[in-house]
Design an enzyme around this catalytic site. Structure first.
Site, PDB file in Angstrom:
ATOM      1  N   GLN A   1      43.506  36.745  42.228  1.00  0.00           N
ATOM      2  CA  GLN A   1      44.159  37.875  42.920  1.00  0.00           C
ATOM      3  C   GLN A   1      44.142  39.244  42.133  1.00  0.00           C
ATOM      4  OE1 GLN A   1      47.920  36.559  45.031  1.00  0.00           O
ATOM      5  NE2 GLN A   1      47.663  35.047  43.633  1.00  0.00           N
ATOM      6  N   ASN A   2      43.764  39.044  40.634  1.00  0.00           N
ATOM      7  CA  ASN A   2      43.911  39.800  39.691  1.00  0.00           C
ATOM      8  C   ASN A   2      42.463  40.742  39.801  1.00  0.00           C
ATOM      9  OD1 ASN A   2      45.927  38.696  38.981  1.00  0.00           O
ATOM     10  ND2 ASN A   2      45.113  37.798  37.204  1.00  0.00           N
TER      11      ASN A   2
ATOM     12  N   ASP B   1      41.590  42.474  36.876  1.00  0.00           N
ATOM     13  CA  ASP B   1      41.605  43.046  35.404  1.00  0.00           C
ATOM     14  C   ASP B   1      40.177  42.256  34.980  1.00  0.00           C
ATOM     15  OD1 ASP B   1      42.117  40.219  34.875  1.00  0.00           O
ATOM     16  OD2 ASP B   1      44.204  40.700  34.564  1.00  0.00           O
TER      17      ASP B   1
ATOM     18  N   HIS C   1      40.957  40.588  45.465  1.00  0.00           N
ATOM     19  CA  HIS C   1      41.703  41.900  45.756  1.00  0.00           C
ATOM     20  C   HIS C   1      40.575  42.852  45.007  1.00  0.00           C
ATOM     21  CE1 HIS C   1      45.621  39.938  46.127  1.00  0.00           C
ATOM     22  NE2 HIS C   1      44.942  40.011  47.351  1.00  0.00           N
TER      23      HIS C   1
ATOM     24  N   CYS D   1      32.446  62.106  41.688  1.00  0.00           N
ATOM     25  CA  CYS D   1      30.979  61.769  41.723  1.00  0.00           C
ATOM     26  C   CYS D   1      30.230  62.908  41.599  1.00  0.00           C
ATOM     27  CB  CYS D   1      30.802  61.059  42.921  1.00  0.00           C
ATOM     28  SG  CYS D   1      29.133  60.560  43.285  1.00  0.00           S
TER      29      CYS D   1
ATOM     30  N   ASN E   1      53.748  27.844  36.522  1.00  0.00           N
ATOM     31  CA  ASN E   1      54.196  28.851  36.485  1.00  0.00           C
ATOM     32  C   ASN E   1      55.725  28.958  35.705  1.00  0.00           C
ATOM     33  OD1 ASN E   1      55.704  31.294  37.637  1.00  0.00           O
ATOM     34  ND2 ASN E   1      53.993  31.249  39.103  1.00  0.00           N
TER      35      ASN E   1
END
Ligand code: NAD
Ligand code: ZN
Length: 246
Positions: free
Chosen positions: A102-103, A105, A120, A149, A214
């Site tokens: 879901q990251n 990065d 995502h 742009c 976790n």
């Protein structure tokens, strides 16, 4: 906890096809704060005001100044930690096939995983809201906010805002992978964001073992996951990898 690390190493050893589902928690030890909980971004700002597509469309400069610029500053220097590196080693030794994250990065790819489904999207890329042209976030000239742009259109990150759809391909492939794995490692996700949170349920319904890593229990704990190893991602992955090596 150590007994559960031994058990996880045995379960992984016995598996043919391991998948990982990861969330913001796996990158906390790389210096990237999560959204929810202590130290999370939402303690400082209201997501609907800054991270919703309507907010971006209404006032892109505000969202660039208060959210995207800050994300770039945090993500640019971030390096994979031992949890990401452990997952890359698991791929190298032929156990792990796919990471569903879901990251946004890019740290799984930086660690060496080659099949990463970015549920995502990715913060590494920007696209033009007018002509669709793409460029790397690291190449964006931040002197002008919002950055534009060559055609004059406003740039936006290639990850989804609240209120936007998850890319169809990402959902479809993730569901296939979740339904066909025999062990799913669920790491550093609060399992509160749908539809990603449903993937462990799908894995279990199709016979997979679901192992949560976790520090805190989640809505999956005691219902969907077979067991939870309560600890930081890096410490638990280092423990598992040490046992797999030995
Ligand atoms: P979340 O912010 O809702 O939850 C983070 C989870 O990580 C919590 O359950 C917490 O207990 C756990 N955690 C805390 N420290 C940890 C550690 N050292 N090791 C392992 N786990 C730890 O995260 P989420 O479930 O991924 O959902 C939030 C959304 O935020 C996602 O959609 C994601 O796109 C986005 N997000 C991404 C990043 C990133 O790309 N790194 C950062 C923040 C938010
Ligand atoms: Zn353009």
């Amino acid at each position: 906890m150590d007994e559960l690390i031994v058990k996880a190493a045995e379960d992984i050893e016995a598996a043919r096809h391991v998948t990982a589902l990861t969330g913001a928690g796996i990158s906390i030890e790389s210096g990237i704060p999560p959204f929810r909980g202590k130290g999370g971004l939402w303690e400082k700002m209201d997501p609907m005001e800054f991270a919703h597509i309507d907010a971006f469309q209404c006032d892109p400069a505000k969202v660039w100044n208060l959210l995207i610029k800050g994300m770039k500053e945090v993500l640019d220097p971030a390096k994979p930690n031992d949890a990401h590196i452990g997952l890359a080693q698991l791929e190298k030794c032929g156990k792990l096939k796919t990471v569903i994250t879901q990251n946004v990065d890019g740290l799984h790819q930086a660690a060496g995983n080659t099949d990463v489904i970015e549920f995502h999207g990715s913060f590494a890329w920007q696209y033009c809201t007018h002509c669709g042209n793409r460029c790397k976030t690291s190449d964006v000239d931040m002197a002008k906010i919002p950055p534009t742009c060559q055609c004059g259109g406003i740039l936006r990150p290639d990850c989804i805002f609240f209120g936007e759809m998850i890319p169809f391909d990402a959902i479809q492939r993730s569901q296939e992978v979740a339904a066909s794995c025999d062990v799913m490692l669920v790491m550093g996700t609060s399992a509160m964001v749908q539809p990603a949170a449903n993937l462990p349920v799908l894995a279990r319904e199709n016979g997979a073992k679901v192992i949560e890593i976790n520090p805190e229990p989640t809505p999956l704990t005691g219902t969907t996951s077979d067991y939870i190893i309560q600890g930081s991602g890096s410490r638990v992955m280092n423990g598992i990898m040490a046992r797999l090596d030995g």
